[in-house]
Design a protein around this motif. Structure first.
Motif, PDB file in Angstrom:
ATOM      1  N   ALA A  85       0.858 -56.846 -20.200  1.00 24.89           N
ATOM      2  CA  ALA A  85      -0.211 -56.051 -20.823  1.00 24.89           C
ATOM      3  C   ALA A  85      -0.796 -55.072 -19.812  1.00 24.89           C
ATOM      4  O   ALA A  85      -1.073 -53.907 -20.135  1.00 24.89           O
ATOM      5  CB  ALA A  85      -1.310 -56.979 -21.355  1.00 24.89           C
ATOM      6  N   LEU A  86      -0.973 -55.524 -18.581  1.00 22.95           N
ATOM      7  CA  LEU A  86      -1.522 -54.667 -17.531  1.00 22.95           C
ATOM      8  C   LEU A  86      -0.654 -53.420 -17.350  1.00 22.95           C
ATOM      9  O   LEU A  86      -1.155 -52.295 -17.296  1.00 22.95           O
ATOM     10  CB  LEU A  86      -1.613 -55.471 -16.230  1.00 22.95           C
ATOM     11  N   VAL A  87       0.660 -53.624 -17.284  1.00 25.20           N
ATOM     12  CA  VAL A  87       1.591 -52.508 -17.090  1.00 25.20           C
ATOM     13  C   VAL A  87       1.540 -51.539 -18.272  1.00 25.20           C
ATOM     14  O   VAL A  87       1.378 -50.327 -18.105  1.00 25.20           O
ATOM     15  CB  VAL A  87       3.033 -53.036 -16.897  1.00 25.20           C
ATOM     16  N   LEU A  88       1.678 -52.069 -19.479  1.00 22.81           N
ATOM     17  CA  LEU A  88       1.738 -51.201 -20.662  1.00 22.81           C
ATOM     18  C   LEU A  88       0.433 -50.430 -20.845  1.00 22.81           C
ATOM     19  O   LEU A  88       0.446 -49.252 -21.210  1.00 22.81           O
ATOM     20  CB  LEU A  88       2.071 -52.032 -21.905  1.00 22.81           C
ATOM     21  N   ASN A  89      -0.691 -51.093 -20.550  1.00 21.77           N
ATOM     22  CA  ASN A  89      -1.983 -50.422 -20.705  1.00 21.77           C
ATOM     23  C   ASN A  89      -2.222 -49.394 -19.608  1.00 21.77           C
ATOM     24  O   ASN A  89      -2.801 -48.341 -19.851  1.00 21.77           O
ATOM     25  CB  ASN A  89      -3.120 -51.449 -20.749  1.00 21.77           C
ATOM     26  N   GLU A  90      -1.760 -49.683 -18.395  1.00 19.91           N
ATOM     27  CA  GLU A  90      -1.922 -48.681 -17.336  1.00 19.91           C
ATOM     28  C   GLU A  90      -1.067 -47.446 -17.641  1.00 19.91           C
ATOM     29  O   GLU A  90      -1.518 -46.306 -17.474  1.00 19.91           O
ATOM     30  CB  GLU A  90      -1.521 -49.243 -15.963  1.00 19.91           C
ATOM     31  N   LEU A  91       0.153 -47.665 -18.092  1.00 14.64           N
ATOM     32  CA  LEU A  91       1.049 -46.530 -18.369  1.00 14.64           C
ATOM     33  C   LEU A  91       0.482 -45.627 -19.459  1.00 14.64           C
ATOM     34  O   LEU A  91       0.699 -44.415 -19.435  1.00 14.64           O
ATOM     35  CB  LEU A  91       2.444 -47.037 -18.745  1.00 14.64           C
ATOM     36  N   LYS A  92      -0.275 -46.208 -20.393  1.00  9.29           N
ATOM     37  CA  LYS A  92      -0.903 -45.403 -21.456  1.00  9.29           C
ATOM     38  C   LYS A  92      -1.901 -44.399 -20.880  1.00  9.29           C
ATOM     39  O   LYS A  92      -2.203 -43.380 -21.503  1.00  9.29           O
ATOM     40  CB  LYS A  92      -1.653 -46.311 -22.444  1.00  9.29           C
ATOM     41  N   THR A  93      -2.447 -44.709 -19.690  1.00  7.65           N
ATOM     42  CA  THR A  93      -3.444 -43.809 -19.080  1.00  7.65           C
ATOM     43  C   THR A  93      -2.770 -42.685 -18.287  1.00  7.65           C
ATOM     44  O   THR A  93      -3.447 -41.816 -17.743  1.00  7.65           O
ATOM     45  CB  THR A  93      -4.367 -44.581 -18.103  1.00  7.65           C
ATOM     46  N   GLY A  94      -1.433 -42.746 -18.198  1.00 11.29           N
ATOM     47  CA  GLY A  94      -0.716 -41.718 -17.440  1.00 11.29           C
ATOM     48  C   GLY A  94      -0.591 -42.041 -15.957  1.00 11.29           C
ATOM     49  O   GLY A  94      -0.061 -41.250 -15.178  1.00 11.29           O
ATOM     50  N   LYS A  95      -1.107 -43.210 -15.561  1.00 11.16           N
ATOM     51  CA  LYS A  95      -0.989 -43.620 -14.155  1.00 11.16           C
ATOM     52  C   LYS A  95       0.044 -44.745 -14.039  1.00 11.16           C
ATOM     53  O   LYS A  95       0.374 -45.399 -15.022  1.00 11.16           O
ATOM     54  CB  LYS A  95      -2.341 -44.107 -13.633  1.00 11.16           C
ATOM     55  N   HIS A  96       0.512 -44.970 -12.789  1.00 10.75           N
ATOM     56  CA  HIS A  96       1.478 -46.072 -12.615  1.00 10.75           C
ATOM     57  C   HIS A  96       1.353 -46.726 -11.233  1.00 10.75           C
ATOM     58  O   HIS A  96       2.311 -47.261 -10.695  1.00 10.75           O
ATOM     59  CB  HIS A  96       2.913 -45.581 -12.842  1.00 10.75           C
ATOM     60  N   VAL A  97       0.148 -46.702 -10.665  1.00 12.83           N
ATOM     61  CA  VAL A  97      -0.055 -47.274  -9.322  1.00 12.83           C
ATOM     62  C   VAL A  97       0.228 -48.778  -9.331  1.00 12.83           C
ATOM     63  O   VAL A  97       1.003 -49.297  -8.518  1.00 12.83           O
ATOM     64  CB  VAL A  97      -1.495 -47.002  -8.809  1.00 12.83           C
ATOM     65  N   ALA A  98      -0.412 -49.501 -10.263  1.00 15.74           N
ATOM     66  CA  ALA A  98      -0.233 -50.957 -10.334  1.00 15.74           C
ATOM     67  C   ALA A  98       1.160 -51.306 -10.843  1.00 15.74           C
ATOM     68  O   ALA A  98       1.781 -52.269 -10.385  1.00 15.74           O
ATOM     69  CB  ALA A  98      -1.290 -51.571 -11.245  1.00 15.74           C
ATOM     70  N   THR A  99       1.657 -50.500 -11.782  1.00 14.00           N
ATOM     71  CA  THR A  99       2.993 -50.734 -12.345  1.00 14.00           C
ATOM     72  C   THR A  99       4.040 -50.650 -11.240  1.00 14.00           C
ATOM     73  O   THR A  99       4.919 -51.515 -11.130  1.00 14.00           O
ATOM     74  CB  THR A  99       3.285 -49.685 -13.446  1.00 14.00           C
ATOM     75  N   GLU A 100       3.901 -49.628 -10.400  1.00 13.93           N
ATOM     76  CA  GLU A 100       4.833 -49.459  -9.270  1.00 13.93           C
ATOM     77  C   GLU A 100       4.619 -50.568  -8.239  1.00 13.93           C
ATOM     78  O   GLU A 100       5.577 -51.108  -7.676  1.00 13.93           O
ATOM     79  CB  GLU A 100       4.607 -48.088  -8.628  1.00 13.93           C
ATOM     80  N   GLY A 101       3.350 -50.924  -8.021  1.00 16.38           N
ATOM     81  CA  GLY A 101       3.043 -52.026  -7.097  1.00 16.38           C
ATOM     82  C   GLY A 101       3.705 -53.317  -7.544  1.00 16.38           C
ATOM     83  O   GLY A 101       4.252 -54.079  -6.734  1.00 16.38           O
ATOM     84  N   LEU A 102       3.693 -53.547  -8.863  1.00 16.57           N
ATOM     85  CA  LEU A 102       4.309 -54.770  -9.397  1.00 16.57           C
ATOM     86  C   LEU A 102       5.832 -54.738  -9.233  1.00 16.57           C
ATOM     87  O   LEU A 102       6.445 -55.768  -8.940  1.00 16.57           O
ATOM     88  CB  LEU A 102       3.931 -54.956 -10.866  1.00 16.57           C
ATOM     89  N   VAL A 103       6.431 -53.569  -9.393  1.00 16.48           N
ATOM     90  CA  VAL A 103       7.883 -53.446  -9.183  1.00 16.48           C
ATOM     91  C   VAL A 103       8.234 -53.887  -7.755  1.00 16.48           C
ATOM     92  O   VAL A 103       9.144 -54.684  -7.535  1.00 16.48           O
ATOM     93  CB  VAL A 103       8.365 -51.998  -9.443  1.00 16.48           C
ATOM     94  N   TRP A 104       7.476 -53.379  -6.792  1.00 17.44           N
ATOM     95  CA  TRP A 104       7.733 -53.732  -5.387  1.00 17.44           C
ATOM     96  C   TRP A 104       7.385 -55.189  -5.092  1.00 17.44           C
ATOM     97  O   TRP A 104       8.083 -55.855  -4.316  1.00 17.44           O
ATOM     98  CB  TRP A 104       6.966 -52.789  -4.456  1.00 17.44           C
ATOM     99  N   LEU A 105       6.321 -55.678  -5.727  1.00 14.42           N
ATOM    100  CA  LEU A 105       5.948 -57.082  -5.539  1.00 14.42           C
ATOM    101  C   LEU A 105       7.057 -58.002  -6.051  1.00 14.42           C
ATOM    102  O   LEU A 105       7.448 -58.965  -5.380  1.00 14.42           O
ATOM    103  CB  LEU A 105       4.621 -57.378  -6.266  1.00 14.42           C
ATOM    104  N   VAL A 106       7.590 -57.678  -7.221  1.00 15.59           N
ATOM    105  CA  VAL A 106       8.669 -58.493  -7.796  1.00 15.59           C
ATOM    106  C   VAL A 106       9.914 -58.434  -6.901  1.00 15.59           C
ATOM    107  O   VAL A 106      10.577 -59.442  -6.682  1.00 15.59           O
ATOM    108  CB  VAL A 106       8.978 -58.058  -9.251  1.00 15.59           C
ATOM    109  N   ARG A 107      10.199 -57.262  -6.343  1.00 19.54           N
ATOM    110  CA  ARG A 107      11.339 -57.163  -5.412  1.00 19.54           C
ATOM    111  C   ARG A 107      11.124 -58.061  -4.196  1.00 19.54           C
ATOM    112  O   ARG A 107      12.044 -58.738  -3.731  1.00 19.54           O
ATOM    113  CB  ARG A 107      11.508 -55.709  -4.948  1.00 19.54           C
ATOM    114  N   GLY A 108       9.895 -58.039  -3.674  1.00 22.99           N
ATOM    115  CA  GLY A 108       9.587 -58.873  -2.503  1.00 22.99           C
ATOM    116  C   GLY A 108       9.667 -60.353  -2.813  1.00 22.99           C
ATOM    117  O   GLY A 108      10.154 -61.155  -2.011  1.00 22.99           O
ATOM    118  N   LEU A 109       9.201 -60.725  -3.998  1.00 23.82           N
ATOM    119  CA  LEU A 109       9.263 -62.133  -4.420  1.00 23.82           C
ATOM    120  C   LEU A 109      10.699 -62.549  -4.714  1.00 23.82           C
ATOM    121  O   LEU A 109      11.099 -63.678  -4.423  1.00 23.82           O
ATOM    122  CB  LEU A 109       8.381 -62.349  -5.655  1.00 23.82           C
TER     123      LEU A 109
END
Length: 204
Positions: A85-109
């Motif tokens: 939900a966090l990702v989809l709702n952030e993307l609706k605002t036209g931003k992707h800071v957290a979405t991109e952060g999560l991509v990198w976090l998942v890669r690290g994990l």
């Protein structure tokens, strides 16, 4: 100084285990944001046990991405109860800071999970080989030529297998059981998130 209570393991000391991160199977396998970030933070302290300053950038990278996701959660808590939900709702605002952060976090994990899984499944293999192998599969293809040597140095700085496991607990059977449980739970959640991140609506 030991990093675990008498008769226990290092896993008894962490704030939250990935096994305690709720997955809402009825709601697109939604993964609870607060618990996931707590478990991710807990797991980063595993790099302290590796005992080398070379791992500081690896840990900092994970913590930096956790912060990006948490900042978005704090800014819009009602829209961020699950990571999806966090990702989809952030993307609706036209931003992707957290979405991109999560991509990198998942890669690290994913890197951490693959390193530990390889080492659990191959008892004769040293940690440095497991870490190097997992790095090649996960983070390395996405890293720039500036970052690669920093992470490669960390892979070479891992302690001997026996020394690392001794830091996790003095009862090897308990350590193996706890490690298997944590890694399995981490793998399940990483798999769900990678599948979600591969979907068109989760990209920018």
């Amino acid at each position: 100084m030991t990093s675990f209570p008498p008769g226990g393991t290092w896993f008894d000391t962490i704030k939250r285990s990935f096994a305690d991160v709720p997955i809402d199977a009825a709601n697109d396998n939604g993964i609870s944001t607060t618990e996931f970030l707590d478990a991710s933070e807990s797991l980063t302290t595993l790099f302290d046990l590796l005992g080398s300053k070379a791992f500081t950038p690896v840990k900092s990278d994970l913590l930096g991405n956790i912060k990006k996701v948490r900042d978005r959660q704090l800014a819009a808590p009602g829209e961020s109860e699950t990571l999806q939900a966090l990702v989809l709702n952030e993307l609706k605002t036209g931003k992707h800071v957290a979405t991109e952060g999560l991509v990198w976090l998942v890669r690290g994990l994913d890197f951490t999970a693959q390193s530990l899984r390889h080492n659990i499944d191959n008892p004769e293999v040293e940690l440095s080989n497991s870490f190097r192998d997992a790095y090649g599969n996960t983070l390395k293809p996405h890293h720039s030529f500036v970052v690669k040597p920093i992470f490669s140095a960390a892979m070479s700085a891992t302690p001997y297998r026996k020394d690392f496991y001794a830091k996790l607990g003095d009862d090897n059977a308990k350590v193996q059981t706890s490690l298997e449980k944590e890694v399995k739970a981490l793998e399940e959640r990483v798999t769900i998130l990678k599948s979600f991140q591969g979907r068109k609506e989760a990209q920018w």
